[in-house]
Design a protein around this motif. Structure first.
Motif, PDB file in Angstrom:
ATOM      1  N   GLU A 309       0.868  -1.179   0.000  1.00  0.00           N
ATOM      2  CA  GLU A 309       0.000   0.000   0.000  1.00  0.00           C
ATOM      3  C   GLU A 309       0.903   1.227   0.000  1.00  0.00           C
ATOM      4  OE1 GLU A 309      -3.238   2.358   2.817  1.00  0.00           O
ATOM      5  OE2 GLU A 309      -2.754   0.265   3.236  1.00  0.00           O
ATOM      6  N   LEU A 310       1.123   1.770  -1.187  1.00  0.00           N
ATOM      7  CA  LEU A 310       2.035   2.896  -1.357  1.00  0.00           C
ATOM      8  C   LEU A 310       1.226   4.123  -1.720  1.00  0.00           C
ATOM      9  CD1 LEU A 310       4.757   1.084  -3.536  1.00  0.00           C
ATOM     10  CD2 LEU A 310       4.545   1.148  -1.049  1.00  0.00           C
ATOM     11  N   SER A 311       1.433   5.195  -0.995  1.00  0.00           N
ATOM     12  CA  SER A 311       0.679   6.420  -1.256  1.00  0.00           C
ATOM     13  C   SER A 311       1.597   7.620  -1.072  1.00  0.00           C
ATOM     14  CB  SER A 311      -0.526   6.515  -0.320  1.00  0.00           C
ATOM     15  OG  SER A 311      -0.110   6.550   1.033  1.00  0.00           O
ATOM     16  N   GLY A 312       1.257   8.672  -1.774  1.00  0.00           N
ATOM     17  CA  GLY A 312       2.080   9.877  -1.711  1.00  0.00           C
ATOM     18  C   GLY A 312       3.203   9.840  -2.731  1.00  0.00           C
ATOM     19  N   ALA A 350       3.632   5.566   3.231  1.00  0.00           N
ATOM     20  CA  ALA A 350       2.787   6.713   2.920  1.00  0.00           C
ATOM     21  C   ALA A 350       3.521   7.995   3.268  1.00  0.00           C
ATOM     22  CB  ALA A 350       1.473   6.634   3.690  1.00  0.00           C
ATOM     23  N   VAL A 351       3.511   8.928   2.320  1.00  0.00           N
ATOM     24  CA  VAL A 351       4.141  10.233   2.531  1.00  0.00           C
ATOM     25  C   VAL A 351       3.061  11.232   2.898  1.00  0.00           C
ATOM     26  CG1 VAL A 351       5.529  12.061   1.517  1.00  0.00           C
ATOM     27  CG2 VAL A 351       5.958   9.694   0.879  1.00  0.00           C
ATOM     28  N   ALA A 355       5.433  13.821   7.546  1.00  0.00           N
ATOM     29  CA  ALA A 355       6.012  12.571   8.027  1.00  0.00           C
ATOM     30  C   ALA A 355       5.933  11.497   6.950  1.00  0.00           C
ATOM     31  CB  ALA A 355       5.310  12.098   9.295  1.00  0.00           C
ATOM     32  N   LEU A 356       6.821  10.532   7.085  1.00  0.00           N
ATOM     33  CA  LEU A 356       6.810   9.329   6.263  1.00  0.00           C
ATOM     34  C   LEU A 356       6.447   8.164   7.171  1.00  0.00           C
ATOM     35  CD1 LEU A 356       7.462   7.689   3.686  1.00  0.00           C
ATOM     36  CD2 LEU A 356       9.861   7.656   4.431  1.00  0.00           C
ATOM     37  N   GLU A 357       5.328   7.493   6.854  1.00  0.00           N
ATOM     38  CA  GLU A 357       4.835   6.408   7.683  1.00  0.00           C
ATOM     39  C   GLU A 357       5.097   5.084   6.999  1.00  0.00           C
ATOM     40  OE1 GLU A 357       0.765   7.217   8.445  1.00  0.00           O
ATOM     41  OE2 GLU A 357       1.167   8.990   9.693  1.00  0.00           O
TER      42      GLU A 357
END
Length: 422
Positions: A309-312, A350-351, A355-357
C-alpha cells in the motif's frame, strides 16, 4: 643503577640530541638580521649589544613560529626523532564570524616551542661539545705530547697518568648525560607545545565520532542487505527445489531471483568493504524507496504473498531519508520471512505533509511456512535487527513501534519526519 644507565644506551637519546642540534643550526640564518640593531648602534656597551642581539634573535625565532607551515613541518620530525606520539595538525573549522587560526594561548605554543628548542639545542651542543672535546683531549699520552684544552679563558692541561683517563671518561659520561637531559626536556615539552590544542582535540573527537557513526551506519547497511538476501535466497532455493520437477518455469524464476538478490548484496558488500578499507568504492549503495518495487518482486518470486500500500510522492522524499526508509522496510520484510507463519505480508509506505509512515504486518509464527525446508529454526538470528532499527529511527528523530497486533499478527510501524523536495 641499571635503570639510570639505560637512557645512555638508547639510540633515541642521541637522535633527540640530533633534533635539538638541528633546531640550533636552523636558527643561524636569522642571526645576521639579529645583528642589524648592533650595527645601527655601534657605540652601545658590549653587554648591551649582546643582550640586544639575543632579544632580537629570540623575537625573529618566535615570529617564524607563527607560520602555520612551521608546526606542520615540526610535528612529523619531532615524532620521528623524539619518539613521541604526536598527531598531525588538523584543520579546525571555525564560524565565519570568528577569526581564522588559533586564538589565545594556542597561538604562542609553536613560537614558545621554537625558542625552547633552539635554547636547548644551543645549550646541549655547546656544553656537550666542550665535554666531548675535553674527553678526547685530556688523555694526552696518545697524542704523543702534552695536551690541553683552552676555551673562553678556561684551560685544562693533561700531564699524563691514569687520572687524566678517569677525568676524560667522566667528561664523556657527562656529555652523554647532557644528551639525556636535552632529549628528556624536549620529549616533555613536545606533547604540551606541539600536541593538539584544545580546539584541535575537539576537532579530532568530532572526526572520530563521525568515523564511528559512519562505520555504525555501514554495519546496519550490511546487516540489512546481507541478512535479507540470505533469508530470501534460502526460501527461493527451497521453492526451486520443490517445484523443479513439476514447474520448471517457476523454478527458473526462483533461480533468477536468487541471482538478482545475490548480485545486489555483492554490490552492497563491495561498497561497504571499500569504505572500510578507506578506498573509493566503484559503486555506491544508494537503494531508496524507488527500489521498493524490485524488493517486493524478489519476495514474490520467493513465494511470499505481499500486499503493498504505497501512497504519496515517494520519489520526492530526500535521499538520506529515502535510503533509511528502504532499509527499514527491508529489515521488516526480512523479519516477516524469518519469523512469520506464512500468509500475506502487508507493506505500507505513505508520505504525509510532515512525516513518512512505514509499516509491515505479518502473521505470527516461528517459521516462514512458505517452502519445505524453511520452517522453524531455519533462520538463526543475531538479535541485532530490532535494536538496529530502533537506533536508525532514533538518529532520524522518528518513532518506532514493534509488537503484537492482535492475537495472530506482528506489526512494525515507523514514523519519520520528512521534508519533500520542491
Amino acid at each position: 643503577m641499571i635503570r639510570g644507565i639505560r637512557p645512555l644506551l638508547r639510540g633515541s637519546t642521541y637522535s633527540g640530541m640530533l633534533f635539538a642540534s638541528c633546531g640550533a643550526l636552523a636558527s643561524l640564518p636569522l642571526l645576521p638580521f639579529a645583528l642589524l640593531p648592533v650595527v645601527a648602534w655601534p657605540a652601545a656597551p658590549y653587554g648591551v649589544q649582546i643582550v640586544l642581539t639575543l632579544l632580537v634573535w629570540a623575537a625573529l625565532i618566535g615570529v617564524a613560529g607563527l607560520a602555520r607551515t612551521t608546526r606542520r613541518g615540526l610535528v612529523p620530525v619531532a615524532r620521528r626523532l623524539l619518539g613521541v606520539a604526536l598527531p598531525d595538525p588538523v584543520a579546525v573549522r571555525r564560524p565565519a564570524s570568528s577569526p581564522a587560526g588559533p586564538s589565545g594561548a594556542d597561538r604562542w605554543r609553536t613560537p614558545l616551542w621554537l625558542l625552547l628548542h633552539v635554547a636547548l639545542g644551543w645549550t646541549g651542543a655547546l656544553v656537550g661539545g666542550v665535554l666531548v672535546l675535553a674527553g678526547l683531549t685530556l688523555p694526552g699520552s696518545w697524542l704523543g705530547a702534552e695536551a690541553g684544552l683552552s676555551l673562553f679563558g678556561w684551560s685544562v692541561r693533561a700531564e699524563g697518568g691514569w687520572q687524566n683517563w678517569v677525568v676524560a671518561l667522566g667528561c664523556l659520561l657527562l656529555a652523554a648525560m647532557v644528551c639525556v637531559a636535552v632529549t628528556s626536556a624536549l620529549r616533555w615539552l613536545a606533547p604540551r607545545l606541539l600536541g593538539p590544542s584544545s580546539a584541535e582535540r575537539l576537532a579530532l573527537a568530532a572526526e572520530r565520532e563521525l568515523r564511528l557513526a559512519e562505520r555504525n551506519r555501514l554495519a546496519h547497511e550490511l546487516h540489512d542487505s546481507i541478512g535479507h538476501t540470505l533469508t530470501a535466497t534460502t526460501i527461493q532455493a527451497a521453492v526451486a527445489g520443490e517445484v523443479l520437477s513439476v514447474d520448471p518455469v517457476a523454478a527458473r524464476a526462483a533461480l533468477r531471483s536468487i541471482e538478482e538478490s545475490a548480485r545486489a548484496a555483492l554490490e552492497d558488500l563491495d561498497y561497504v568493504l571499500g569504505v572500510l578499507r578507506e578506498e573509493k568504492a566503484q559503486t555506491a549503495a544508494t537503494r531508496t524507496l524507488a527500489d521498493l518495487p524490485e524488493l517486493l518482486d524478489r519476495l514474490r518470486h520467493a513465494g511470499a504473498e505481499v500486499q503493498p500500500e504505497l501512497s504519496g510522492e515517494l520519489a520526492q522524499v530526500q535521499g538520506t531519508l529515502s535510503r533509511a526508509a528502504y532499509r527499514i522496510l527491508q529489515e521488516g520484510l526480512t523479519n516477516a520471512l524469518r519469523h512469520g507463519a506464512g500468509g500475506p505480508i502487508e507493506v505500507r509506505a505513505a508520505v504525509a505533509p510532515d512525516a513518512l509512515e512505514l509499516s509491515v504486518v505479518n502473521r505470527t509464527g516461528t517459521g516462514t511456512g512458505m517452502a519445505a525446508g524453511a520452517g522453524p529454526g531455519a533462520f538463526p538470528t543475531s538479535g541485532h535487527g530490532l535494536p538496529g532499527l530502533a537506533e536508525r529511527v532514533r538518529l532520524l528523530h522518528g518513532e518506532i513501534e514493534a509488537g503484537p497486533d492482535g492475537p495472530q499478527h506482528w506489526r512494525l510501524a515507523v514514523r519519520l519526519p520528512v521534508r519533500v523536495s520542491a
